[in-house]
Design a protein around this motif. Structure first.
Motif, PDB file in Angstrom:
ATOM      1  N   TYR A   1       1.481   1.840  -8.037  1.00 59.43           N
ATOM      2  CA  TYR A   1       0.405   1.513  -7.090  1.00 59.43           C
ATOM      3  C   TYR A   1      -0.944   1.961  -7.649  1.00 59.43           C
ATOM      4  O   TYR A   1      -1.913   1.207  -7.681  1.00 59.43           O
TER       5      TYR A   1
ATOM      6  N   SER B   1       0.793  -1.225   0.000  1.00 63.06           N
ATOM      7  CA  SER B   1       0.000   0.000   0.000  1.00 63.06           C
ATOM      8  C   SER B   1       0.831   1.284   0.000  1.00 63.06           C
ATOM      9  O   SER B   1       0.268   2.374   0.084  1.00 63.06           O
TER      10      SER B   1
ATOM     11  N   ARG C   1       8.932  11.893  -4.894  1.00 64.73           N
ATOM     12  CA  ARG C   1       8.517  10.776  -5.755  1.00 64.73           C
ATOM     13  C   ARG C   1       8.756  11.113  -7.226  1.00 64.73           C
ATOM     14  O   ARG C   1       8.678  12.288  -7.601  1.00 64.73           O
TER      15      ARG C   1
ATOM     16  N   LYS D   1       4.498   9.481  10.541  1.00 62.46           N
ATOM     17  CA  LYS D   1       5.886   9.935  10.673  1.00 62.46           C
ATOM     18  C   LYS D   1       5.926  11.273  11.421  1.00 62.46           C
ATOM     19  O   LYS D   1       6.728  11.476  12.338  1.00 62.46           O
TER      20      LYS D   1
ATOM     21  N   ASN E   1      -7.247   9.213   1.685  1.00 61.31           N
ATOM     22  CA  ASN E   1      -6.310   8.877   2.769  1.00 61.31           C
ATOM     23  C   ASN E   1      -7.027   8.821   4.108  1.00 61.31           C
ATOM     24  O   ASN E   1      -7.753   9.754   4.459  1.00 61.31           O
TER      25      ASN E   1
ATOM     26  N   SER F   1       2.143  18.969  -1.102  1.00 59.69           N
ATOM     27  CA  SER F   1       1.028  18.175  -1.635  1.00 59.69           C
ATOM     28  C   SER F   1      -0.116  18.285  -0.629  1.00 59.69           C
ATOM     29  O   SER F   1       0.109  18.498   0.571  1.00 59.69           O
TER      30      SER F   1
ATOM     31  N   GLU G   1       4.342  12.938  -8.596  1.00 61.17           N
ATOM     32  CA  GLU G   1       3.592  13.235  -7.355  1.00 61.17           C
ATOM     33  C   GLU G   1       2.102  13.407  -7.645  1.00 61.17           C
ATOM     34  O   GLU G   1       1.703  13.783  -8.757  1.00 61.17           O
TER      35      GLU G   1
ATOM     36  N   SER H   1      -8.626   3.258  -4.273  1.00 58.72           N
ATOM     37  CA  SER H   1      -7.906   4.392  -3.678  1.00 58.72           C
ATOM     38  C   SER H   1      -8.070   5.680  -4.479  1.00 58.72           C
ATOM     39  O   SER H   1      -8.111   5.664  -5.719  1.00 58.72           O
ATOM     40  N   SER H   2      -8.065   6.799  -3.754  1.00 57.48           N
ATOM     41  CA  SER H   2      -8.072   8.110  -4.412  1.00 57.48           C
ATOM     42  C   SER H   2      -6.787   8.318  -5.211  1.00 57.48           C
ATOM     43  O   SER H   2      -6.723   9.210  -6.063  1.00 57.48           O
TER      44      SER H   2
HETATM   45  O1  G4F Z   1       1.320   9.370   3.580  1.00 58.43           O
HETATM   46  P1  G4F Z   1       1.650   9.113   2.166  1.00 58.43           P
HETATM   47  O2  G4F Z   1       2.745   8.150   1.885  1.00 58.43           O
HETATM   48  O3  G4F Z   1       0.290   8.699   1.469  1.00 58.43           O
HETATM   49  P2  G4F Z   1      -0.159   8.615  -0.072  1.00 58.43           P
HETATM   50  O4  G4F Z   1       0.998   8.561  -0.991  1.00 58.43           O
HETATM   51  O5  G4F Z   1      -1.140   9.700  -0.298  1.00 58.43           O
HETATM   52  O6  G4F Z   1      -0.871   7.194  -0.122  1.00 58.43           O
HETATM   53  C1  G4F Z   1      -1.773   6.783   0.899  1.00 58.43           C
HETATM   54  O7  G4F Z   1      -3.066   7.207   0.558  1.00 58.43           O
HETATM   55  C2  G4F Z   1      -3.605   6.603  -0.639  1.00 58.43           C
HETATM   56  C3  G4F Z   1      -5.007   7.195  -0.854  1.00 58.43           C
HETATM   57  O8  G4F Z   1      -4.905   8.355  -1.620  1.00 58.43           O
HETATM   58  C4  G4F Z   1      -3.647   5.098  -0.427  1.00 58.43           C
HETATM   59  F1  G4F Z   1      -4.231   4.498  -1.484  1.00 58.43           F
HETATM   60  C5  G4F Z   1      -2.242   4.580  -0.188  1.00 58.43           C
HETATM   61  O9  G4F Z   1      -2.302   3.167   0.058  1.00 58.43           O
HETATM   62  C6  G4F Z   1      -1.664   5.269   1.038  1.00 58.43           C
HETATM   63  O10 G4F Z   1      -2.393   4.842   2.167  1.00 58.43           O
HETATM   64  O11 G4F Z   1       2.036  10.488   1.430  1.00 58.43           O
HETATM   65  C7  G4F Z   1       1.173  11.594   1.441  1.00 58.43           C
HETATM   66  C8  G4F Z   1       1.904  12.790   0.850  1.00 58.43           C
HETATM   67  C9  G4F Z   1       2.573  12.541  -0.502  1.00 58.43           C
HETATM   68  O12 G4F Z   1       2.316  13.622  -1.348  1.00 58.43           O
HETATM   69  C10 G4F Z   1       4.057  12.483  -0.180  1.00 58.43           C
HETATM   70  O13 G4F Z   1       4.906  12.909  -1.236  1.00 58.43           O
HETATM   71  O14 G4F Z   1       2.964  13.148   1.737  1.00 58.43           O
HETATM   72  C11 G4F Z   1       4.110  13.428   0.984  1.00 58.43           C
HETATM   73  N1  G4F Z   1       5.296  13.240   1.842  1.00 58.43           N
HETATM   74  C12 G4F Z   1       6.167  14.228   2.191  1.00 58.43           C
HETATM   75  N2  G4F Z   1       7.144  13.720   2.936  1.00 58.43           N
HETATM   76  C13 G4F Z   1       5.699  12.084   2.378  1.00 58.43           C
HETATM   77  C14 G4F Z   1       6.883  12.385   3.073  1.00 58.43           C
HETATM   78  N3  G4F Z   1       5.175  10.847   2.355  1.00 58.43           N
HETATM   79  C15 G4F Z   1       5.832   9.865   3.050  1.00 58.43           C
HETATM   80  N4  G4F Z   1       5.297   8.621   3.061  1.00 58.43           N
HETATM   81  N5  G4F Z   1       6.995  10.114   3.730  1.00 58.43           N
HETATM   82  C16 G4F Z   1       7.554  11.353   3.774  1.00 58.43           C
HETATM   83  O15 G4F Z   1       8.612  11.549   4.363  1.00 58.43           O
END
Ligand code: G4F
Ligand code: NAP
Length: 346
Positions: A156, A91, A301, A199, A185, A222, A304, A132-133
Motif C-alpha cells: 500500500y 486503503s 503485519r 474495531k 491517520n 505502534s 510494521e 498517506s503518512s
Molecule cells: O488502523 P490501521 O489499520 O491503520 P494504518 O495501518 O495506520 O493505515 C491507515 O492509516 C494510513 C495513514 O497512515 C492510511 F494511509 C491507510 O489507508 C489507513 O487508513 O492500523 C493502525 C495500527 C497498525 O500499527 C496496526 O498494526 O494498529 C495496529 N493494529 C493492532 N491491532 C491493528 C490491529 N490494526 C488493525 N487494522 N486491526 C487490528 O486488529
C-alpha cells in the motif's frame, strides 16, 4: 462566482462521504464514482443521495472503477469538472500484503489513469491525490514534514508513493494543478469496520453492553497521529484552493499507542480495565476479571510502521489550516455513534 463542479473517486468511503457533504454546503455540484457490487455500498452517503428523477440536491453518482481506463476517461469527459479528488484506494495496509497486485493497480496506476485523462480532456481541471503518512513508513526523522524522506513498509505504502511522485511529475511536465495531501491517520464514526480505532470503539461499546465478550487485536505498541476526518476534508479542499499546486502534510502533531487509545476509550466509557502479561500474551481484564482484550499473531503485519507523528506547520502557514478536534473529541464522537446504533438494536 464560477460554477464549481467536483468529481470524487472513492465517494462511498469515509472521506468521500464527509467531503461530499462539505462541498455541497459550499455550493458545489458534486459527482461521485461508485463501484458496482452485489451488495449496496452507499450507506455513508445515503442521506445526501436521492433518485435523479426526484432530485433534491446537486449530488450525482456514476458507476466506475479506477482500474478501468475507459470508465475513468469517459466519466471525466462527460462531467468536465473543475476539481477532481482521487480518494479511491484499496486503503487497508494489512490487506495490501495479501492482494499486492490489485492494490498497486488501484492505488498507483489508478492515479496515473486520472492524470492522463486530465491532460487529454482539460488541463484546467485541478487534481487532488490522497497521499498517506504510510509513505514515511520506517520513519527516518520525527516529526515528519513534507521534506522527510520516504521509506514505505507495505505494498500500500509503495503504491501511494508512486501516486505521490506521478502527481508531481504530471504537475511539472504538463503544467497542471495537481497536488498531494500527505494525510496522517484520520478516523470518525464512518471509519471502515476493520481499522483499529473503529474495531476498538465498537467492541468496547458492545462489551460494556454485554453484547460481545472479547476483542482480538495485533500490535498494541505502534503509535499513530490520529485526527478527525471532518477536519481533514476541510484541509483537502483548502489544498485545491491554494494559489498554486503543492504538497501538504495534514496531521495533529500528537501521537498515541494503540494501548493508550484503548485506555482512553475505556476511560470515556467509564470501564475499568487491567492489563496483564507481555508481548503477544498481553491481555486486558474487566472488574470481574474476565479477559476482554487479547492479541493474536493473525493481526501482526509482515512489516510494521512503528511510529508516526507529523508536523502541519506548512499547512497552518500556507492554508491557514489546523485541526479543531482532539483525540478525546474524536473518541466521544465515535462512541456516541456506536451507542446510538446499539440503542437502535432494541
Ligand atoms: O488502523 P490501521 O489499520 O491503520 P494504518 O495501518 O495506520 O493505515 C491507515 O492509516 C494510513 C495513514 O497512515 C492510511 F494511509 C491507510 O489507508 C489507513 O487508513 O492500523 C493502525 C495500527 C497498525 O500499527 C496496526 O498494526 O494498529 C495496529 N493494529 C493492532 N491491532 C491493528 C490491529 N490494526 C488493525 N487494522 N486491526 C487490528 O486488529
Ligand atoms: P475508504 O473508506 O477505504 O474508502 C476508499 C474508497 O475507494 C471507497 O469509496 C472504495 O469503494 C473506493 N475504491 C476502492 N477501490 C476502488 C477502485 N478500484 N475503483 C474505484 N473506487 C475504489 O478510505 P478513506 O479512509 O476514506 O480514505 C480515502 C483515501 O485517503 C484513500 O485513498 C486512502 O488510501 C487515503 N488515506 C486515508 C487515510 C485515513 O487515515 N483514512 C490516511 C491517509 C490517506 P467501495 O466503497 O466500493 O469499497
Amino acid at each position: 462566482m464560477k460554477k464549481k463542479i467536483a468529481l470524487i473517486f472513492g465517494v462511498t468511503g469515509q472521506d468521500g462521504a464527509y467531503l461530499s457533504k462539505f462541498l455541497l454546503k459550499k455550493g458545489y455540484t458534486v459527482h461521485g464514482v461508485k463501484r458496482r457490487g452485489s451488495t449496496l455500498n452507499t450507506y455513508r452517503i445515503d442521506d445526501i443521495y436521492s433518485d435523479p428523477l426526484i432530485k433534491k440536491n446537486k449530488f450525482y453518482l456514476h458507476y466506475g472503477d479506477i482500474t478501468d481506463s475507459i470508465a475513468v476517461f469517459n466519466i471525466i469527459k462527460k462531467i468536465n469538472p473543475s476539481e477532481i479528488y482521487n480518494l479511491a484506494a484499496q486503503s487497508h495496509v494489512a490487506v495490501s500484503f495479501e492482494i499486492p497486485e490489485y492494490t498497486t493497480n488501484t492505488d498507483a496506476l489508478g492515479t496515473l489513469r486520472i492524470l492522463e485523462a486530465i491532460t487529454k480532456i482539460n488541463k484546467k481541471i485541478k487534481f487532488y491525490q490522497a497521499g498517506s503518512s504510510e509513505m514515511f513508513g520506517k520513519v527516518v526523522e520525527r516529526p515528519q514534514t513534507e521534506k522527510t524522506p520516504f521509506y514505505p513498509r507495505s505494498p500500500y505504502g509503495v503504491a501511494k508513493l508512486y501516486s505521490h511522485w506521478i502527481t508531481i511529475n504530471y504537475r511539472e511536465s504538463h503544467n497542471i494543478f495537481a497536488s498531494n495531501g500527505i494525510l496522517f491517520n484520520h478516523e470518525s464514526p464512518l471509519r471502515g469496520e476493520t481499522f483499529v480505532t473503529k474495531k476498538i470503539v465498537k467492541a468496547l461499546c458492545r462489551i460494556k453492553q454485554k453484547k460481545q465478550k472479547k476483542l482480538i487485536l495485533g500490535n498494541l505498541y505502534s503509535k499513530r497521529d490520529w485526527g478527525h476526518a471532518i477536519d481533514y476534508v476541510e484541509a483537502i479542499w483548502k489544498i485545491l484552493q491554494h494559489n498554486r499546486p503543492d504538497d501538504f502534510v495534514i496531521c495533529t502533531g500528537k501521537q498515541y499507542s494503540i494501548k493508550q487509545f484503548i485506555n482512553l476509550v475505556a476511560k470515556n466509557l467509564k470501564m475499568k480495565i487491567i492489563w496483564r502479561g507481555k508481548g503477544i500474551n498481553e491481555k486486558a481484564y474487566d472488574r470481574e476479571n474476565n479477559c476482554i482484550i487479547e492479541c493474536n499473531k493473525k493481526y501482526l503485519r509482515p512489516a510494521e510502521v512503528d511510529t508516526l507523528q507529523g508536523d502541519y506547520s506548512k499547512a497552518r502557514k500556507k492554508l491557514n489550516w489546523k485541526p479543531k478536534i482532539g483525540i478525546n473529541g474524536l473518541i466521544k464522537d465515535m462512541i456516541a455513534y456506536e451507542l446510538n446504533l446499539l440503542t437502535d438494536d432494541y
